[in-house]
Design an enzyme around this catalytic site. Sequence first.
Site, PDB file in Angstrom:
ATOM      1  N   TYR A   1      -2.252  -1.731  10.288  1.00 17.19           N
ATOM      2  CA  TYR A   1      -1.922  -1.897   9.154  1.00 17.19           C
ATOM      3  C   TYR A   1      -1.119  -0.882   8.666  1.00 17.19           C
ATOM      4  O   TYR A   1      -0.214  -1.500   7.828  1.00 17.19           O
ATOM      5  CB  TYR A   1      -3.193  -1.051   8.840  1.00 17.19           C
TER       6      TYR A   1
ATOM      7  N   SER B   1       1.425  -1.174   0.096  1.00 14.66           N
ATOM      8  CA  SER B   1      -0.343   0.026  -0.394  1.00 14.66           C
ATOM      9  C   SER B   1       0.706   0.857  -0.538  1.00 14.66           C
ATOM     10  O   SER B   1       2.088   1.298   0.231  1.00 14.66           O
ATOM     11  CB  SER B   1      -0.992   0.408   1.143  1.00 14.66           C
TER      12      SER B   1
HETATM   13  N1  NAD Z   1      -8.749  -0.763  -1.532  1.00 20.45           N
HETATM   14  C1  NAD Z   1      -7.829  -0.341  -0.972  1.00 20.45           C
HETATM   15  O1  NAD Z   1      -8.269   1.140  -1.343  1.00 20.45           O
HETATM   16  C2  NAD Z   1      -6.561  -0.381  -0.893  1.00 20.45           C
HETATM   17  C3  NAD Z   1      -5.376   0.726  -1.329  1.00 20.45           C
HETATM   18  C4  NAD Z   1      -3.850  -0.520  -0.548  1.00 20.45           C
HETATM   19  C5  NAD Z   1      -3.534  -1.056  -0.708  1.00 20.45           C
HETATM   20  N2  NAD Z   1      -4.353  -2.398  -0.218  1.00 20.45           N
HETATM   21  C6  NAD Z   1      -4.584  -4.171  -0.770  1.00 20.45           C
HETATM   22  O2  NAD Z   1      -5.156  -4.517  -1.480  1.00 20.45           O
HETATM   23  C7  NAD Z   1      -5.184  -5.694  -0.861  1.00 20.45           C
HETATM   24  C8  NAD Z   1      -6.509  -6.011  -1.496  1.00 20.45           C
HETATM   25  O3  NAD Z   1      -7.459  -5.109  -0.857  1.00 20.45           O
HETATM   26  P1  NAD Z   1      -8.828  -4.789  -1.099  1.00 20.45           P
HETATM   27  O4  NAD Z   1      -9.006  -3.520  -0.592  1.00 20.45           O
HETATM   28  O5  NAD Z   1      -9.227  -5.577  -2.676  1.00 20.45           O
HETATM   29  O6  NAD Z   1     -10.052  -5.111  -0.386  1.00 20.45           O
HETATM   30  P2  NAD Z   1     -11.332  -6.451  -0.666  1.00 20.45           P
HETATM   31  O7  NAD Z   1     -11.439  -6.877   1.246  1.00 20.45           O
HETATM   32  O8  NAD Z   1     -11.651  -6.007  -1.501  1.00 20.45           O
HETATM   33  O9  NAD Z   1     -10.410  -7.314  -0.766  1.00 20.45           O
HETATM   34  C9  NAD Z   1      -8.960  -8.400  -0.060  1.00 20.45           C
HETATM   35  C10 NAD Z   1      -9.733  -9.882  -0.014  1.00 20.45           C
HETATM   36  O10 NAD Z   1      -9.130 -10.835   0.978  1.00 20.45           O
HETATM   37  C11 NAD Z   1      -9.961 -11.426   1.398  1.00 20.45           C
HETATM   38  N3  NAD Z   1      -8.423 -12.125   2.926  1.00 20.45           N
HETATM   39  C12 NAD Z   1      -9.275 -11.537   3.891  1.00 20.45           C
HETATM   40  N4  NAD Z   1      -8.550 -11.607   5.378  1.00 20.45           N
HETATM   41  C13 NAD Z   1      -8.151 -13.130   4.069  1.00 20.45           C
HETATM   42  C14 NAD Z   1      -6.966 -14.157   4.582  1.00 20.45           C
HETATM   43  N5  NAD Z   1      -6.633 -14.434   6.345  1.00 20.45           N
HETATM   44  N6  NAD Z   1      -6.915 -15.641   4.205  1.00 20.45           N
HETATM   45  C15 NAD Z   1      -7.515 -14.559   2.311  1.00 20.45           C
HETATM   46  N7  NAD Z   1      -7.779 -13.722   1.868  1.00 20.45           N
HETATM   47  C16 NAD Z   1      -8.181 -13.118   3.065  1.00 20.45           C
HETATM   48  C17 NAD Z   1     -10.845 -11.019   1.825  1.00 20.45           C
HETATM   49  O11 NAD Z   1     -12.041 -12.323   1.640  1.00 20.45           O
HETATM   50  C18 NAD Z   1     -11.141 -10.223   0.309  1.00 20.45           C
HETATM   51  O12 NAD Z   1     -12.022 -10.588  -0.558  1.00 20.45           O
HETATM   52  C19 NAD Z   1      -4.782  -5.485   0.303  1.00 20.45           C
HETATM   53  O13 NAD Z   1      -3.841  -6.182   0.644  1.00 20.45           O
HETATM   54  C20 NAD Z   1      -5.250  -4.494   0.586  1.00 20.45           C
HETATM   55  O14 NAD Z   1      -4.574  -4.099   2.439  1.00 20.45           O
HETATM   56  C21 NAD Z   1      -6.182  -1.654  -0.498  1.00 20.45           C
END
Ligand code: NAD
Length: 277
Positions: A156, A143
């Site tokens: 986080y 991130s």
């Molecule tokens: N959305 C943002 O703004 C953003 C920004 C920077 C980084 N990220 C990173 O992107 C990645 C994806 O997140 P997202 O934003 O798509 O959120 P999201 O919640 O839409 O998707 C995350 C997925 O991970 C799964 N998950 C959660 N815990 C789990 C576990 N223990 N084992 C396996 N799967 C698990 C969830 O069920 C979900 O399907 C994350 O690592 C997040 O930190 C997101």
Amino acid sequence: MKLQNGQVAVVTGAASGIGFALAEALGGRGLTVVLADVETDALEAARAALAGRGIVVHAHVCDVADAAAVDDFAQAVIARCGKVDLLINNAGVGGRLGPLWDSQPGDWAWTFGVNVFGVAHGVRSFLPAMLQRRTGHVVNVASLAGLTAPPFLGPYVASKHAVVSLSETLAAELAMAGSPIRVSVVCPGHVQSRIADSDRNRPAALATESRTAPEVLARIRAGFAAALGEPMAPADLANRVLTGIEQDEFLILTHPTLNGQVQARLATVDRAMRNTA
Ligand SMILES: NC(=O)c1ccc[n+]([C@@H]2O[C@H](COP(=O)([O-])OP(=O)(O)OC[C@H]3O[C@@H](n4cnc5c(N)ncnc54)[C@H](O)[C@@H]3O)[C@@H](O)[C@H]2O)c1
């Protein structure tokens, strides 16, 4: 690594948001995609949606925080697909907003379990077979919070700094081992997803209650929402990541308007170094 037909890509956290968009984009390029997620129904819906578009897709329920489960997952993928070309450690959770002094042991255990140990387990379970084949690419989704330190998401932010640093370590170790396997770490800003609703997957044993006064929390939430800005569409992020993989970029930045936040942090380090002169 050039992405092409016949390659096998593993994407964790693929039932939603960024993971689903990455799987969709990779499948659209002719790769076989293997989805992993802890959320059973959403995983099956994601698998069915991609299969409906003619993508060769497999789905495995796997909690990435569980080392043995990730080992079993890796073995199942090798048994089914014979190889892994691209490993995307994407699964992650957002944690609970609040000041660091209100972060409970359960918050740390959950956030680090998924965001940091999940990546470490992915590397440990999948890398040996990739090292043997001497080909492949590992992508860790960190991130922008892995390069900056925004307040009120302490566990986080610390977890994402850990993902950036272990990606650097992995890349250095692979280079020293003479392996052609490349590493990328993705540091996005705000992307449309269900991350704000991460608690849906928090194990009951790690549930916590905020001790911060509700009116203070409301102010923190409002400030946080205002700072986030408009979210990027996950499909746009996925395309940017695919370009980064194909160009062997180590650090994949995705939100140019936020680069100043990284520069401000680097300027602090620079000033401190000049003070040592
Ligand atoms: N959305 C943002 O703004 C953003 C920004 C920077 C980084 N990220 C990173 O992107 C990645 C994806 O997140 P997202 O934003 O798509 O959120 P999201 O919640 O839409 O998707 C995350 C997925 O991970 C799964 N998950 C959660 N815990 C789990 C576990 N223990 N084992 C396996 N799967 C698990 C969830 O069920 C979900 O399907 C994350 O690592 C997040 O930190 C997101």
